[in-house]
Design an enzyme around this catalytic site. Structure first.
Site, PDB file in Angstrom:
ATOM      1  N   GLY A   1       0.807  -1.206   0.000  1.00  0.00           N
ATOM      2  CA  GLY A   1       0.000   0.000   0.000  1.00  0.00           C
ATOM      3  C   GLY A   1       0.844   1.262   0.000  1.00  0.00           C
ATOM      4  O   GLY A   1       1.855   1.341   0.708  1.00  0.00           O
TER       5      GLY A   1
ATOM      6  N   ASN B   1       2.109  -0.758   9.654  1.00  0.00           N
ATOM      7  CA  ASN B   1       1.296  -1.949   9.425  1.00  0.00           C
ATOM      8  C   ASN B   1       1.152  -2.824  10.674  1.00  0.00           C
ATOM      9  O   ASN B   1       0.114  -3.431  10.888  1.00  0.00           O
ATOM     10  CB  ASN B   1       1.888  -2.803   8.298  1.00  0.00           C
TER      11      ASN B   1
ATOM     12  N   ASN C   1       1.909  -9.877   5.100  1.00  0.00           N
ATOM     13  CA  ASN C   1       0.586  -9.412   4.684  1.00  0.00           C
ATOM     14  C   ASN C   1       0.625  -8.958   3.234  1.00  0.00           C
ATOM     15  O   ASN C   1       1.487  -8.160   2.851  1.00  0.00           O
ATOM     16  CB  ASN C   1       0.150  -8.254   5.589  1.00  0.00           C
TER      17      ASN C   1
ATOM     18  N   SER D   1     -13.587   3.052  11.052  1.00  0.00           N
ATOM     19  CA  SER D   1     -13.376   3.851  12.260  1.00  0.00           C
ATOM     20  C   SER D   1     -12.071   3.467  12.960  1.00  0.00           C
ATOM     21  O   SER D   1     -11.598   4.209  13.832  1.00  0.00           O
ATOM     22  CB  SER D   1     -14.549   3.670  13.236  1.00  0.00           C
TER      23      SER D   1
ATOM     24  N   ARG E   1       1.646   7.489   6.867  1.00  0.00           N
ATOM     25  CA  ARG E   1       1.677   7.012   5.488  1.00  0.00           C
ATOM     26  C   ARG E   1       1.759   8.166   4.486  1.00  0.00           C
ATOM     27  O   ARG E   1       2.387   8.031   3.436  1.00  0.00           O
ATOM     28  CB  ARG E   1       0.475   6.120   5.238  1.00  0.00           C
TER      29      ARG E   1
ATOM     30  N   HIS F   1      -8.811  -6.224   4.480  1.00  0.00           N
ATOM     31  CA  HIS F   1      -7.485  -6.686   4.075  1.00  0.00           C
ATOM     32  C   HIS F   1      -6.480  -6.723   5.218  1.00  0.00           C
ATOM     33  O   HIS F   1      -5.455  -7.357   5.109  1.00  0.00           O
ATOM     34  CB  HIS F   1      -6.979  -5.753   2.962  1.00  0.00           C
ATOM     35  N   TRP F   2      -6.798  -6.036   6.310  1.00  0.00           N
ATOM     36  CA  TRP F   2      -5.869  -5.927   7.436  1.00  0.00           C
ATOM     37  C   TRP F   2      -6.375  -6.704   8.645  1.00  0.00           C
ATOM     38  O   TRP F   2      -6.843  -6.127   9.629  1.00  0.00           O
ATOM     39  CB  TRP F   2      -5.676  -4.461   7.809  1.00  0.00           C
TER      40      TRP F   2
END
Length: 275
Positions: A36, A44, A103, A175, A185, A252-253
């Site tokens: 990402g 992450n 990941n 949230s 990021r 995805h996380w």
């Protein structure tokens, strides 16, 4: 950043400078982040690696080349390029064997390193890993991949609003996105060249999955918009000594949305090998 997590730099033989965190003592566990825009190891995994260190593991959290505080060269960002960088870091730290936790892109890197150097990887933990279908299939099927690439190419992620919109695609419950993560990021993405994503090449490794020799623990969110959950079945069909945790209301996380479950399942998996 956790005050106990010391940032270090290493220069690989090819001149590439990599940044990594190194905390705790014990069996090495390497956390490999995804692709990402603006990603770093800390952003992450900041809710995960301190728990593993406290449980008696040496946790090493690198920034992949092109990400975090590591070098961001103008080059081809192929899977072999990432694997060589990670292998070089392990060589520099004299780590002969370790657990890999990956990941997305990090999962693909973990799989490839375990295929190339099976003696080096004792166990794999994979969260929605890449490398399980052709690149074109990801772009055609996955909303998150499409929007991520377009937003990065257009420079839409250089401010908090744009980054927050992208990260909302990563999670079922947006949230959980903190201002801290957004700002971390944005600071990184402003330094990333376009080639970090535009040249990325991750081959389909499905035909080689049966060569994996170590125990595998996998996680996948049923609401993942980046890597289709069908990848869990692909791995279950091709790998031995593997188990998967599938989670509803999860994107995805997994390690962010279900951090306590993720941390606990991983530590139990690790303890099996100790007993």
């Amino acid at each position: 950043m956790d005050a106990s997590a010391q940032g270090h730099f290493v220069t690989l033989p090819d001149g590439l400078h990599l940044h990594y965190l190194d905390i705790g003592n014990g069996e090495p566990v390497i956390f490999i982040h995804g692709s990402g825009p603006g990603a770093s190891g800390h952003s992450n995994f900041k809710q995960n690696y301190p728990v593993f260190a406290a449980a008696g593991y040496r946790t090493i959290v690198p920034d992949l080349p092109g990400y975090g505080a590591s070098d961001k060269p103008d080059t081809l960002y192929t899977l072999d390029f990432f694997v060589a960088a990670l292998s070089g870091l392990l060589d520099a730290l004299d780590i002969q064997q370790c657990v890999l936790v990956g990941n997305s892109l990090g999962g693909a890197i973990a799989i490839k390193l375990a295929l190339d150097q099976p003696q080096r990887v004792s166990r794999l933990v994979l969260m929605a890993p890449g490398g399980l279908m052709e690149k074109e299939q990801y772009y055609l099927q996955m909303e998150g991949i499409q929007k991520m690439g377009a937003a990065f190419a257009k420079g839409e992620l250089h401010d908090a609003g744009g980054m927050r919109r992208l990260l909302a695609l990563q999670l079922f419950d947006e949230s959980l996105i903190s201002d801290e993560t957004v700002n971390e990021r944005v600071a990184v993405v402003r330094q990333q060249p376009v080639c970090v994503l535009s040249t990325m090449q991750v081959p389909n490794m499905t035909s080689h999955l049966d060569e994996l020799q170590c125990p595998i623990l996998g996680f996948w969110g049923m609401n993942d918009k980046f890597c289709p959950v069908s990848g869990a079945q692909t791995m279950m069909q091709h790998c031995q000594n593997i188990r998967f945790v599938l989670l509803s209301e999860c994107g995805h996380w997994v390690m962010v949305e279900h951090r306590e479950l993720f941390n606990g399942e991983c530590l139990a998996f690790f303890e099996e090998a100790r007993s």
